[in-house]
Design a protein around this motif. Structure first.
Motif, PDB file in Angstrom:
ATOM      1  N   SER A  80      23.225 -45.052  30.629  1.00  5.03           N
ATOM      2  CA  SER A  80      23.561 -45.286  32.044  1.00  5.03           C
ATOM      3  C   SER A  80      24.023 -44.022  32.757  1.00  5.03           C
ATOM      4  O   SER A  80      24.146 -44.013  33.984  1.00  5.03           O
ATOM      5  N   GLY A  81      24.309 -42.961  32.006  1.00  6.39           N
ATOM      6  CA  GLY A  81      24.760 -41.706  32.602  1.00  6.39           C
ATOM      7  C   GLY A  81      26.259 -41.592  32.765  1.00  6.39           C
ATOM      8  O   GLY A  81      26.765 -40.524  33.133  1.00  6.39           O
ATOM      9  N   VAL A  82      26.994 -42.668  32.510  1.00  4.67           N
ATOM     10  CA  VAL A  82      28.443 -42.651  32.694  1.00  4.67           C
ATOM     11  C   VAL A  82      29.104 -41.701  31.701  1.00  4.67           C
ATOM     12  O   VAL A  82      29.988 -40.916  32.055  1.00  4.67           O
ATOM     13  N   LEU A  83      28.659 -41.762  30.454  1.00  2.65           N
ATOM     14  CA  LEU A  83      29.283 -40.930  29.424  1.00  2.65           C
ATOM     15  C   LEU A  83      29.025 -39.447  29.683  1.00  2.65           C
ATOM     16  O   LEU A  83      29.928 -38.612  29.527  1.00  2.65           O
ATOM     17  N   TRP A  84      27.816 -39.104  30.085  1.00  2.00           N
ATOM     18  CA  TRP A  84      27.498 -37.706  30.348  1.00  2.00           C
ATOM     19  C   TRP A  84      28.316 -37.164  31.523  1.00  2.00           C
ATOM     20  O   TRP A  84      28.847 -36.051  31.466  1.00  2.00           O
ATOM     21  N   GLU A  85      28.435 -37.936  32.595  1.00  2.00           N
ATOM     22  CA  GLU A  85      29.244 -37.505  33.734  1.00  2.00           C
ATOM     23  C   GLU A  85      30.701 -37.324  33.338  1.00  2.00           C
ATOM     24  O   GLU A  85      31.364 -36.380  33.790  1.00  2.00           O
ATOM     25  N   SER A  86      31.195 -38.217  32.500  1.00  2.00           N
ATOM     26  CA  SER A  86      32.581 -38.109  32.055  1.00  2.00           C
ATOM     27  C   SER A  86      32.790 -36.869  31.197  1.00  2.00           C
ATOM     28  O   SER A  86      33.799 -36.169  31.332  1.00  2.00           O
ATOM     29  N   LEU A  87      31.840 -36.582  30.317  1.00  2.00           N
ATOM     30  CA  LEU A  87      31.957 -35.392  29.467  1.00  2.00           C
ATOM     31  C   LEU A  87      31.934 -34.108  30.295  1.00  2.00           C
ATOM     32  O   LEU A  87      32.712 -33.188  30.041  1.00  2.00           O
ATOM     33  N   VAL A  88      31.046 -34.050  31.277  1.00  2.00           N
ATOM     34  CA  VAL A  88      30.954 -32.846  32.115  1.00  2.00           C
ATOM     35  C   VAL A  88      32.258 -32.623  32.874  1.00  2.00           C
ATOM     36  O   VAL A  88      32.787 -31.503  32.930  1.00  2.00           O
ATOM     37  N   ALA A  89      32.806 -33.692  33.469  1.00  2.00           N
ATOM     38  CA  ALA A  89      34.055 -33.563  34.219  1.00  2.00           C
ATOM     39  C   ALA A  89      35.207 -33.134  33.315  1.00  2.00           C
ATOM     40  O   ALA A  89      36.013 -32.268  33.680  1.00  2.00           O
ATOM     41  N   SER A  90      35.284 -33.723  32.122  1.00  2.00           N
ATOM     42  CA  SER A  90      36.375 -33.381  31.206  1.00  2.00           C
ATOM     43  C   SER A  90      36.239 -31.971  30.668  1.00  2.00           C
ATOM     44  O   SER A  90      37.238 -31.251  30.532  1.00  2.00           O
ATOM     45  N   PHE A  91      35.014 -31.541  30.352  1.00  2.00           N
ATOM     46  CA  PHE A  91      34.821 -30.193  29.828  1.00  2.00           C
ATOM     47  C   PHE A  91      35.162 -29.138  30.877  1.00  2.00           C
ATOM     48  O   PHE A  91      35.673 -28.064  30.544  1.00  2.00           O
ATOM     49  N   LEU A 218      41.906 -30.612  24.565  1.00  2.00           N
ATOM     50  CA  LEU A 218      41.243 -31.917  24.524  1.00  2.00           C
ATOM     51  C   LEU A 218      42.261 -33.055  24.532  1.00  2.00           C
ATOM     52  O   LEU A 218      42.066 -34.079  25.195  1.00  2.00           O
ATOM     53  N   LEU A 219      43.349 -32.882  23.785  1.00  2.00           N
ATOM     54  CA  LEU A 219      44.366 -33.930  23.735  1.00  2.00           C
ATOM     55  C   LEU A 219      45.053 -34.119  25.086  1.00  2.00           C
ATOM     56  O   LEU A 219      45.356 -35.249  25.481  1.00  2.00           O
ATOM     57  N   SER A 220      45.321 -33.016  25.777  1.00  2.00           N
ATOM     58  CA  SER A 220      46.023 -33.113  27.054  1.00  2.00           C
ATOM     59  C   SER A 220      45.154 -33.716  28.151  1.00  2.00           C
ATOM     60  O   SER A 220      45.664 -34.071  29.216  1.00  2.00           O
ATOM     61  N   LEU A 221      43.848 -33.841  27.907  1.00  2.00           N
ATOM     62  CA  LEU A 221      42.975 -34.490  28.894  1.00  2.00           C
ATOM     63  C   LEU A 221      43.404 -35.932  29.157  1.00  2.00           C
ATOM     64  O   LEU A 221      43.305 -36.420  30.291  1.00  2.00           O
ATOM     65  N   VAL A 222      43.880 -36.611  28.122  1.00  2.00           N
ATOM     66  CA  VAL A 222      44.265 -38.011  28.284  1.00  2.00           C
ATOM     67  C   VAL A 222      45.389 -38.131  29.301  1.00  2.00           C
ATOM     68  O   VAL A 222      45.370 -38.984  30.196  1.00  2.00           O
ATOM     69  N   ALA A 223      46.399 -37.253  29.170  1.00  2.00           N
ATOM     70  CA  ALA A 223      47.511 -37.289  30.116  1.00  2.00           C
ATOM     71  C   ALA A 223      47.104 -36.749  31.474  1.00  2.00           C
ATOM     72  O   ALA A 223      47.474 -37.304  32.523  1.00  2.00           O
ATOM     73  N   ALA A 224      46.317 -35.660  31.485  1.00  2.00           N
ATOM     74  CA  ALA A 224      45.943 -35.040  32.763  1.00  2.00           C
ATOM     75  C   ALA A 224      45.059 -35.967  33.590  1.00  2.00           C
ATOM     76  O   ALA A 224      45.165 -35.987  34.824  1.00  2.00           O
ATOM     77  N   GLU A 225      44.187 -36.729  32.938  1.00  2.00           N
ATOM     78  CA  GLU A 225      43.263 -37.584  33.675  1.00  2.00           C
ATOM     79  C   GLU A 225      43.880 -38.910  34.069  1.00  2.00           C
ATOM     80  O   GLU A 225      43.179 -39.810  34.541  1.00  2.00           O
ATOM     81  N   GLN A 226      45.190 -39.038  33.883  1.00  2.00           N
ATOM     82  CA  GLN A 226      45.906 -40.173  34.459  1.00  2.00           C
ATOM     83  C   GLN A 226      46.296 -39.904  35.908  1.00  2.00           C
ATOM     84  O   GLN A 226      46.708 -40.815  36.612  1.00  2.00           O
ATOM     85  N   ASN A 228      45.333 -39.769  39.126  1.00  2.00           N
ATOM     86  CA  ASN A 228      44.357 -40.140  40.163  1.00  2.00           C
ATOM     87  C   ASN A 228      42.940 -39.699  39.801  1.00  2.00           C
ATOM     88  O   ASN A 228      42.194 -39.198  40.641  1.00  2.00           O
ATOM     89  N   ALA A 229      42.569 -39.865  38.539  1.00  2.00           N
ATOM     90  CA  ALA A 229      41.229 -39.458  38.110  1.00  2.00           C
ATOM     91  C   ALA A 229      40.247 -40.605  38.315  1.00  2.00           C
ATOM     92  O   ALA A 229      40.578 -41.782  38.162  1.00  2.00           O
ATOM     93  N   THR A 230      39.030 -40.257  38.676  1.00  2.00           N
ATOM     94  CA  THR A 230      37.949 -41.234  38.803  1.00  2.00           C
ATOM     95  C   THR A 230      36.790 -40.901  37.871  1.00  2.00           C
ATOM     96  O   THR A 230      35.740 -41.525  37.950  1.00  2.00           O
ATOM     97  N   SER A 231      36.984 -39.901  37.006  1.00  2.00           N
ATOM     98  CA  SER A 231      35.962 -39.509  36.047  1.00  2.00           C
ATOM     99  C   SER A 231      36.640 -38.826  34.871  1.00  2.00           C
ATOM    100  O   SER A 231      37.820 -38.465  34.938  1.00  2.00           O
ATOM    101  N   GLY A 232      35.879 -38.633  33.808  1.00  2.00           N
ATOM    102  CA  GLY A 232      36.417 -37.989  32.615  1.00  2.00           C
ATOM    103  C   GLY A 232      36.544 -38.975  31.476  1.00  2.00           C
ATOM    104  O   GLY A 232      36.657 -40.192  31.679  1.00  2.00           O
ATOM    105  N   ILE A 233      36.531 -38.448  30.251  1.00  2.00           N
ATOM    106  CA  ILE A 233      36.589 -39.337  29.092  1.00  2.00           C
ATOM    107  C   ILE A 233      37.982 -39.948  28.936  1.00  2.00           C
ATOM    108  O   ILE A 233      38.125 -41.045  28.384  1.00  2.00           O
TER     109      ILE A 233
END
Length: 286
Positions: A80-91, A218-226, A228-233
């Motif tokens: 569906s492309g959701v995972l790829w968009e999330s990976l790009v935003a997180s990377f 990579l670990l801090s992505l979980v906290a950082a993407e809290q 007001n994030a609308t994308s990212g893993i």
């Protein structure tokens, strides 16, 4: 490298020593690849146990989805492309945060390691900041930098500073002072000593800090993407909680683990390329 004796017309003295470079045998490379592959044995066994427990009904789907179901969910998200968009935003966030925080930590570590003045100036402050809970600064970053990309990137940068700084500082300080003293006696400038002697000798410790900091990013992505994030893993893992999609949550968890293993492999490969002498020492010690 091997040492051989030779005698010819140009070198009539018998038994004269010569250095001959011999290529690394292919068997050694195969052995190293096999050793790296053997590291995957335990994760594969755990996945098989997990699948068996789900298949035979020891664990219900509401508690834990099977690996096959999780894999199917990841395939659907990829299609569906959701995972790829999330990976790009997180990377993008993790890469920028790592470059900012890792670069700053490297600079501060080198300066503090080479100069007592630098250590007295900010080492105590960095040690204090290192002990501040990471989640406690999220509200401050939101107030200071808003809810766009800046607080997310800066939170990751903050997490990456300390591993690189501590390992760089330790690596520089642990360089044998007798080597530096000898270089000074031979008239080497301070800049040349820093770049040609201190940096290569401290590089193994610096690479450990970089290796750890990339995992922290990579670990801090979980906290950082809290924030007001609308994308990212990280957002992808937190968003489906309302609908109890444990397959998506577990899929993202497995994705994090695979990404961590991949990043670790890249750093180990770069370390082998940059420090061939260090790899030789480790191989002989095994």
């Amino acid at each position: 490298m091997t040492v051989e004796t030779f005698t010819d017309a140009r070198h009539p003295a018998p038994g004269r020593l010569a250095l001959k470079l011999t290529p690394k045998p292919r068997e050694g490379r195969i052995r190293l690849v096999s050793a790296d592959a053997s590291r995957l044995l335990l994760p594969i066994v755990l996945l098989l146990i997990w699948q068996g427990a789900c298949s035979f009904g020891f664990v219900g789907p509401r508690t834990l989805e099977s690996p096959l179901t999780v894999a199917q969910t990841l395939v659907e998200l990829t299609a569906s492309g959701v995972l790829w968009e999330s990976l790009v935003a997180s990377f993008k966030r993790a890469g920028l945060g790592f470059l900012i925080g890792g670069g700053l930590g490297l600079l501060l570590g080198v300066v503090a390691g080479l100069s007592r003045t630098g250590e007295r100036a900010y080492d105590a402050l960095l040690q204090m900041l290192r002990m501040v809970p990471f989640l406690a600064v999220i509200p401050l970053f939101v107030i200071w930098f808003g809810v766009d990309e800046e607080p997310k990137i800066l939170l990751i940068a903050l997490a990456c500073i300390f591993p690189v700084y501590l390992n760089t500082f330790s690596g520089v300080r642990n360089v044998d002072p007798k080597i530096i003293e000898a270089a000074t006696v031979f008239g080497m400038r301070r800049s040349a000593i820093a770049t040609q002697i201190v940096a290569p000798l401290a590089l193994p410790s610096i690479m450990v800090g970089i290796r750890y900091a990339m995992g922290v990013a990579l670990l801090s992505l979980v906290a950082a993407e809290q924030v007001n994030a609308t994308s990212g893993i990280g957002y992808l893992a937190l968003n489906p909680r309302a609908s109890l999609r444990t397959d998506i949550i577990l899929g993202v968890v497995l994705l994090y683990s695979v990404l961590g293993l991949f990043v670790d492999f890249l750093i180990r490969t770069a370390q082998d390329r940059l420090l061939p002498w260090h790899r030789t020492i480790l191989e002989k010690a095994r």
